[in-house]
Design a protein around this motif. Structure first.
Motif, PDB file in Angstrom:
ATOM      1  N   GLU A  74       0.908  -1.224  -0.063  1.00 19.67           N
ATOM      2  CA  GLU A  74      -0.006   0.040  -0.018  1.00 19.67           C
ATOM      3  C   GLU A  74       0.746   1.120   0.161  1.00 19.67           C
ATOM      4  O   GLU A  74       1.751   1.447   0.902  1.00 19.67           O
ATOM      5  CB  GLU A  74      -0.809  -0.018   1.249  1.00 19.67           C
ATOM      6  CG  GLU A  74      -1.855  -0.986   1.348  1.00 19.67           C
ATOM      7  CD  GLU A  74      -2.824  -0.751  -0.015  1.00 19.67           C
ATOM      8  OE1 GLU A  74      -3.244   0.220  -0.322  1.00 19.67           O
ATOM      9  OE2 GLU A  74      -3.546  -1.952  -0.714  1.00 19.67           O
ATOM     10  N   LEU A  75       0.757   2.068  -0.991  1.00 21.35           N
ATOM     11  CA  LEU A  75       1.582   3.313  -1.163  1.00 21.35           C
ATOM     12  C   LEU A  75       0.880   4.473  -0.617  1.00 21.35           C
ATOM     13  O   LEU A  75      -0.279   4.883  -1.095  1.00 21.35           O
ATOM     14  CB  LEU A  75       2.234   3.241  -2.603  1.00 21.35           C
ATOM     15  CG  LEU A  75       2.753   2.039  -3.048  1.00 21.35           C
ATOM     16  CD1 LEU A  75       2.885   1.952  -4.411  1.00 21.35           C
ATOM     17  CD2 LEU A  75       4.011   1.904  -2.568  1.00 21.35           C
ATOM     18  N   ALA A  76       1.520   5.121   0.274  1.00 21.61           N
ATOM     19  CA  ALA A  76       1.006   6.520   0.719  1.00 21.61           C
ATOM     20  C   ALA A  76       1.115   7.609  -0.296  1.00 21.61           C
ATOM     21  O   ALA A  76       0.223   8.432  -0.137  1.00 21.61           O
ATOM     22  CB  ALA A  76       1.786   6.933   2.002  1.00 21.61           C
ATOM     23  N   ARG A  77       2.201   7.711  -0.712  1.00 18.00           N
ATOM     24  CA  ARG A  77       2.159   8.764  -1.968  1.00 18.00           C
ATOM     25  C   ARG A  77       1.953   8.443  -3.537  1.00 18.00           C
ATOM     26  O   ARG A  77       2.333   7.026  -3.698  1.00 18.00           O
ATOM     27  CB  ARG A  77       3.280   9.688  -1.948  1.00 18.00           C
ATOM     28  CG  ARG A  77       4.527   8.862  -2.080  1.00 18.00           C
ATOM     29  CD  ARG A  77       5.768   9.520  -1.648  1.00 18.00           C
ATOM     30  NE  ARG A  77       7.153   9.014  -2.112  1.00 18.00           N
ATOM     31  CZ  ARG A  77       7.779   8.399  -1.255  1.00 18.00           C
ATOM     32  NH1 ARG A  77       7.468   8.077  -0.039  1.00 18.00           N
ATOM     33  NH2 ARG A  77       8.833   7.659  -1.696  1.00 18.00           N
ATOM     34  N   ASP A  78       1.430   9.175  -4.354  1.00 22.18           N
ATOM     35  CA  ASP A  78       1.348   8.865  -5.709  1.00 22.18           C
ATOM     36  C   ASP A  78       2.629   9.132  -6.460  1.00 22.18           C
ATOM     37  O   ASP A  78       3.467   9.713  -6.106  1.00 22.18           O
ATOM     38  CB  ASP A  78       0.246   9.646  -6.475  1.00 22.18           C
ATOM     39  CG  ASP A  78      -0.236   8.955  -7.549  1.00 22.18           C
ATOM     40  OD1 ASP A  78       0.043   7.935  -7.944  1.00 22.18           O
ATOM     41  OD2 ASP A  78      -1.238   9.888  -8.587  1.00 22.18           O
ATOM     42  N   PHE A  79       2.799   8.448  -7.579  1.00 21.86           N
ATOM     43  CA  PHE A  79       3.951   8.464  -8.480  1.00 21.86           C
ATOM     44  C   PHE A  79       3.590   9.702  -9.443  1.00 21.86           C
ATOM     45  O   PHE A  79       2.417   9.990  -9.926  1.00 21.86           O
ATOM     46  CB  PHE A  79       4.161   7.397  -9.385  1.00 21.86           C
ATOM     47  CG  PHE A  79       5.154   7.355 -10.519  1.00 21.86           C
ATOM     48  CD1 PHE A  79       6.260   7.252  -9.717  1.00 21.86           C
ATOM     49  CD2 PHE A  79       4.941   7.520 -11.953  1.00 21.86           C
ATOM     50  CE1 PHE A  79       7.497   7.161 -10.603  1.00 21.86           C
ATOM     51  CE2 PHE A  79       5.958   7.269 -12.529  1.00 21.86           C
ATOM     52  CZ  PHE A  79       7.304   7.356 -12.121  1.00 21.86           C
ATOM     53  N   ASP A  80       4.679  10.640  -9.582  1.00 29.17           N
ATOM     54  CA  ASP A  80       4.504  11.659 -10.296  1.00 29.17           C
ATOM     55  C   ASP A  80       5.049  11.855 -11.386  1.00 29.17           C
ATOM     56  O   ASP A  80       6.463  12.146 -11.560  1.00 29.17           O
ATOM     57  CB  ASP A  80       4.625  13.252  -9.333  1.00 29.17           C
ATOM     58  CG  ASP A  80       4.230  14.480 -10.191  1.00 29.17           C
ATOM     59  OD1 ASP A  80       4.112  14.406 -11.297  1.00 29.17           O
ATOM     60  OD2 ASP A  80       4.212  15.398  -9.352  1.00 29.17           O
ATOM     61  N   VAL A 124      -0.252   3.266  -8.244  1.00 32.47           N
ATOM     62  CA  VAL A 124      -0.542   1.698  -8.944  1.00 32.47           C
ATOM     63  C   VAL A 124      -1.183   2.126 -10.451  1.00 32.47           C
ATOM     64  O   VAL A 124      -2.035   2.654 -10.565  1.00 32.47           O
ATOM     65  CB  VAL A 124      -1.487   1.137  -8.090  1.00 32.47           C
ATOM     66  CG1 VAL A 124      -1.586  -0.384  -8.548  1.00 32.47           C
ATOM     67  CG2 VAL A 124      -0.925   0.746  -6.559  1.00 32.47           C
ATOM     68  N   TYR A 125      -0.613   1.378 -11.152  1.00 30.74           N
ATOM     69  CA  TYR A 125      -0.791   1.525 -12.700  1.00 30.74           C
ATOM     70  C   TYR A 125      -0.783   0.111 -13.204  1.00 30.74           C
ATOM     71  O   TYR A 125      -0.234  -0.769 -12.703  1.00 30.74           O
ATOM     72  CB  TYR A 125       0.226   2.466 -13.277  1.00 30.74           C
ATOM     73  CG  TYR A 125       0.417   3.952 -12.910  1.00 30.74           C
ATOM     74  CD1 TYR A 125      -0.279   4.724 -13.645  1.00 30.74           C
ATOM     75  CD2 TYR A 125       1.011   4.310 -11.474  1.00 30.74           C
ATOM     76  CE1 TYR A 125      -0.235   6.153 -13.172  1.00 30.74           C
ATOM     77  CE2 TYR A 125       0.947   5.552 -11.102  1.00 30.74           C
ATOM     78  CZ  TYR A 125       0.369   6.409 -12.075  1.00 30.74           C
ATOM     79  OH  TYR A 125       0.309   7.823 -11.470  1.00 30.74           O
ATOM     80  N   GLN A 126      -1.534   0.155 -14.393  1.00 23.87           N
ATOM     81  CA  GLN A 126      -1.443  -0.960 -15.152  1.00 23.87           C
ATOM     82  C   GLN A 126      -0.878  -0.591 -16.729  1.00 23.87           C
ATOM     83  O   GLN A 126      -1.397   0.171 -17.129  1.00 23.87           O
ATOM     84  CB  GLN A 126      -2.880  -1.727 -15.342  1.00 23.87           C
ATOM     85  CG  GLN A 126      -2.837  -2.989 -16.144  1.00 23.87           C
ATOM     86  CD  GLN A 126      -4.093  -3.972 -15.750  1.00 23.87           C
ATOM     87  OE1 GLN A 126      -5.253  -3.472 -16.148  1.00 23.87           O
ATOM     88  NE2 GLN A 126      -4.068  -4.910 -15.059  1.00 23.87           N
ATOM     89  N   GLU A 127      -0.059  -1.501 -17.179  1.00 23.75           N
ATOM     90  CA  GLU A 127       0.157  -1.250 -18.646  1.00 23.75           C
ATOM     91  C   GLU A 127      -0.905  -1.415 -19.515  1.00 23.75           C
ATOM     92  O   GLU A 127      -1.591  -2.347 -19.349  1.00 23.75           O
ATOM     93  CB  GLU A 127       1.532  -2.189 -19.021  1.00 23.75           C
ATOM     94  CG  GLU A 127       2.028  -1.866 -20.279  1.00 23.75           C
ATOM     95  CD  GLU A 127       3.199  -2.550 -20.709  1.00 23.75           C
ATOM     96  OE1 GLU A 127       3.794  -2.403 -21.603  1.00 23.75           O
ATOM     97  OE2 GLU A 127       3.711  -3.411 -19.819  1.00 23.75           O
ATOM     98  N   SER A 128      -1.109  -0.594 -20.264  1.00 22.11           N
ATOM     99  CA  SER A 128      -2.313  -0.359 -21.196  1.00 22.11           C
ATOM    100  C   SER A 128      -2.211  -1.582 -22.426  1.00 22.11           C
ATOM    101  O   SER A 128      -3.368  -1.917 -22.845  1.00 22.11           O
ATOM    102  CB  SER A 128      -2.511   0.873 -21.857  1.00 22.11           C
ATOM    103  OG  SER A 128      -2.660   1.725 -20.857  1.00 22.11           O
ATOM    104  N   LYS A 129      -1.155  -1.779 -22.891  1.00 22.95           N
ATOM    105  CA  LYS A 129      -1.177  -2.401 -24.366  1.00 22.95           C
ATOM    106  C   LYS A 129       0.088  -3.560 -23.691  1.00 22.95           C
ATOM    107  O   LYS A 129       1.191  -2.974 -23.549  1.00 22.95           O
ATOM    108  CB  LYS A 129      -0.877  -1.677 -25.476  1.00 22.95           C
ATOM    109  CG  LYS A 129      -1.900  -0.970 -25.831  1.00 22.95           C
ATOM    110  CD  LYS A 129      -1.580  -0.325 -27.270  1.00 22.95           C
ATOM    111  CE  LYS A 129      -3.003   0.790 -27.397  1.00 22.95           C
ATOM    112  NZ  LYS A 129      -2.589   1.303 -28.494  1.00 22.95           N
ATOM    113  N   VAL A 130      -0.048  -4.802 -24.165  1.00 22.02           N
ATOM    114  CA  VAL A 130       0.719  -5.891 -24.075  1.00 22.02           C
ATOM    115  C   VAL A 130       1.679  -5.920 -25.626  1.00 22.02           C
ATOM    116  O   VAL A 130       0.870  -5.768 -26.657  1.00 22.02           O
ATOM    117  CB  VAL A 130       0.282  -7.162 -23.662  1.00 22.02           C
ATOM    118  CG1 VAL A 130       1.121  -8.271 -24.069  1.00 22.02           C
ATOM    119  CG2 VAL A 130      -0.317  -7.118 -22.399  1.00 22.02           C
TER     120      VAL A 130
END
Length: 178
Positions: free
Chosen positions: A27-33, A98-104
């Motif tokens: 669980e991450l407290a801060r976002d990735f910028d 948290v992100y997900q790669e859009s295209k494989v």
């Protein structure tokens, strides 16, 4: 002697339990910028010994750009066969950091169809972390040079420890990539 055997058995059992534990998604407290990485270039320095890393000498990431759904970045992947591949990865925001790669892109990336946690202090390290379907940590740590300093490496390790991520990391071969 009996107590020595009991202590040794307890230590071995504790070690076995520790190695059998599956990873969990931190669980991450801060976002990735991604905007804070704009104009910088990052090279893999440390990574787990995963199926993707087995075929890669080094990876360079740059041109971080925010998009309406998350961010994208340009990659140059230097393969062990002395070839390189240029590609753009698009990451869609799911929740804080948290992100997900859009295209494989290819078969190797099937492993990466999972959620990524992106963490950076924007100076020493930038890392992508995921938990594989088998419950194994996959960690790629990028630095702003092909040969990171001890300060850069310590900052990344300290963040992994803070997150509770425990895995063996291996040095990349970026200094040998052209």
């Amino acid at each position: 002697m009996f107590f020595t055997k009991i202590i040794l058995a307890t230590l071995l059992l504790s070690a076995a339990i520790a190695f059998e534990q599956k990873c969990f998604f931190p669980e991450l407290a801060r976002d990735f910028d991604a905007y804070k990485l704009h104009g910088t270039t990052w090279y893999t320095g440390l990574q787990t010994n995963d199926a993707v890393a087995a075929n890669i000498k080094c990876e360079r990431a740059g041109n971080f750009t925010e998009t309406s759904t998350g961010f994208q970045t340009d990659f140059r992947t230097f393969k062990k066969s002395n070839e390189h591949i240029d590609w753009v990865a698009h990451f869609t925001f799911l929740r804080s950091a948290v992100y997900q790669e859009s295209k494989v892109k290819d078969v190797e990336n099937v492993l990466l169809e999972r959620d990524f946690a992106f963490i950076s202090d924007y100076l020493n390290y930038c890392m992508g972390i995921l938990c594989s379907a088998e419950g194994q940590w996959i960690v790629w740590i990028y630095f702003q040079t092909k040969t990171p300093s001890l300060t850069n490496i310590a900052a990344a390790y300290n963040e992994l420890q803070r997150l509770g991520v425990s895995t063996q990391l291996y040095a990349s071969q970026c200094e040998k990539a052209h």
